[in-house]
Design an enzyme around this catalytic site. Sequence first.
Site, PDB file in Angstrom:
ATOM      1  N   ASP A 250      -2.575  -7.265 -12.434  1.00 39.69           N
ATOM      2  CA  ASP A 250      -2.900  -8.095 -11.285  1.00 39.69           C
ATOM      3  C   ASP A 250      -1.588  -8.723 -10.828  1.00 39.69           C
ATOM      4  O   ASP A 250      -0.760  -9.102 -11.651  1.00 39.69           O
ATOM      5  CB  ASP A 250      -3.906  -9.186 -11.652  1.00 39.69           C
ATOM      6  CG  ASP A 250      -4.575  -9.763 -10.414  1.00 39.69           C
ATOM      7  OD1 ASP A 250      -5.319  -9.019  -9.743  1.00 39.69           O
ATOM      8  OD2 ASP A 250      -4.361 -10.952 -10.102  1.00 39.69           O
TER       9      ASP A 250
ATOM     10  N   PHE B 183       4.477  -2.006   0.427  1.00 39.10           N
ATOM     11  CA  PHE B 183       3.073  -2.292   0.762  1.00 39.10           C
ATOM     12  C   PHE B 183       2.826  -3.793   0.655  1.00 39.10           C
ATOM     13  O   PHE B 183       3.727  -4.560   0.295  1.00 39.10           O
ATOM     14  CB  PHE B 183       2.135  -1.502  -0.161  1.00 39.10           C
ATOM     15  CG  PHE B 183       2.139  -1.964  -1.596  1.00 39.10           C
ATOM     16  CD1 PHE B 183       3.168  -1.600  -2.450  1.00 39.10           C
ATOM     17  CD2 PHE B 183       1.114  -2.760  -2.104  1.00 39.10           C
ATOM     18  CE1 PHE B 183       3.174  -2.018  -3.781  1.00 39.10           C
ATOM     19  CE2 PHE B 183       1.107  -3.176  -3.428  1.00 39.10           C
ATOM     20  CZ  PHE B 183       2.146  -2.800  -4.266  1.00 39.10           C
ATOM     21  N   GLY B 184       1.602  -4.187   0.951  1.00 34.67           N
ATOM     22  CA  GLY B 184       1.197  -5.585   0.796  1.00 34.67           C
ATOM     23  C   GLY B 184       2.119  -6.537   1.546  1.00 34.67           C
ATOM     24  O   GLY B 184       2.370  -6.400   2.743  1.00 34.67           O
TER      25      GLY B 184
ATOM     26  N   LYS C 222      13.855  -1.421  -4.542  1.00 36.04           N
ATOM     27  CA  LYS C 222      12.867  -2.453  -4.898  1.00 36.04           C
ATOM     28  C   LYS C 222      12.764  -2.588  -6.412  1.00 36.04           C
ATOM     29  O   LYS C 222      12.647  -3.687  -6.951  1.00 36.04           O
ATOM     30  CB  LYS C 222      11.500  -2.107  -4.288  1.00 36.04           C
ATOM     31  CG  LYS C 222      10.408  -3.130  -4.632  1.00 36.04           C
ATOM     32  CD  LYS C 222       9.060  -2.822  -4.011  1.00 36.04           C
ATOM     33  CE  LYS C 222       7.987  -3.782  -4.511  1.00 36.04           C
ATOM     34  NZ  LYS C 222       6.644  -3.522  -3.978  1.00 36.04           N
TER      35      LYS C 222
ATOM     36  N   ARG D 104       6.865  -5.880 -10.933  1.00 33.14           N
ATOM     37  CA  ARG D 104       6.071  -4.818 -11.583  1.00 33.14           C
ATOM     38  C   ARG D 104       6.929  -4.077 -12.615  1.00 33.14           C
ATOM     39  O   ARG D 104       6.489  -3.784 -13.710  1.00 33.14           O
ATOM     40  CB  ARG D 104       5.550  -3.868 -10.497  1.00 33.14           C
ATOM     41  CG  ARG D 104       4.669  -2.737 -11.017  1.00 33.14           C
ATOM     42  CD  ARG D 104       3.846  -2.109  -9.903  1.00 33.14           C
ATOM     43  NE  ARG D 104       2.871  -3.032  -9.377  1.00 33.14           N
ATOM     44  CZ  ARG D 104       2.985  -3.683  -8.211  1.00 33.14           C
ATOM     45  NH1 ARG D 104       4.007  -3.471  -7.405  1.00 33.14           N
ATOM     46  NH2 ARG D 104       2.060  -4.541  -7.826  1.00 33.14           N
TER      47      ARG D 104
END
Length: 192
Positions: free
Chosen positions: A68, A148-149, A171, A177
Amino acid sequence: MQLLFATSNINKVKEIQSLLPEGFSLLGLNDIGYNGDIPETADTIEGNSLLKAQFIAENFNRICFSEDTGLEVVALNGRPGVRTARYAGEQACNQDNISLVLKEMNTITERKARFKTVISFFDGKVFKQFEGVCNGCIATEAIGIDGFGYDPIFIPDGEVRTFAEMTLTEKNKFSHRKKAFNQFLEYLKDNK
Ligand code: ITT
């Protein structure tokens, strides 16, 4: 080693795929015949991360991991936080969420923020969690088309570009992540 990733987000799968070392392969939920949503009813990022791995462990009796991720903005007292995916409402798209954050930050000069990812791993017996954080700030407008996001409005510390202006490899130099996943990999290697 095969890892089952309990997510319905194909962008997350793409990013984890890019981080896999030799000898590891990734399965998605479609590989076990599941295409539904997984309930995310906890009030923390850690809690929701755990719920996703628990859901797949309990319903499919599979070794798996989930994650998450939340965007925490200092001037917004940590919001969107656990509501990152649904900040502008239950049916909100990325654009709606970005617009709301930019609107709320309109007159604010303190723009510090961070992404936090919590990975949960179920090894068949116990759950383990791994956290990765990326510090940065919220841009004054959405820039870039990659990622994204919230990537178009997040600038990691040490950069002038948003995540959406970077390649995936770029990134990954900063990514929350990647930091969480690297810890997870270390754990797997130590506990083979
Ligand atoms: P799963 O729960 O199926 O894994 P999800 O998209 O619902 O997928 P989350 O509940 O973790 O994922 O919600 C994360 C939200 O944060 C969602 O709006 C994403 O678009 C956004 N997000 C996650 N990682 C991001 C990243 O690396 N860059 C930008 N936004 C990100």
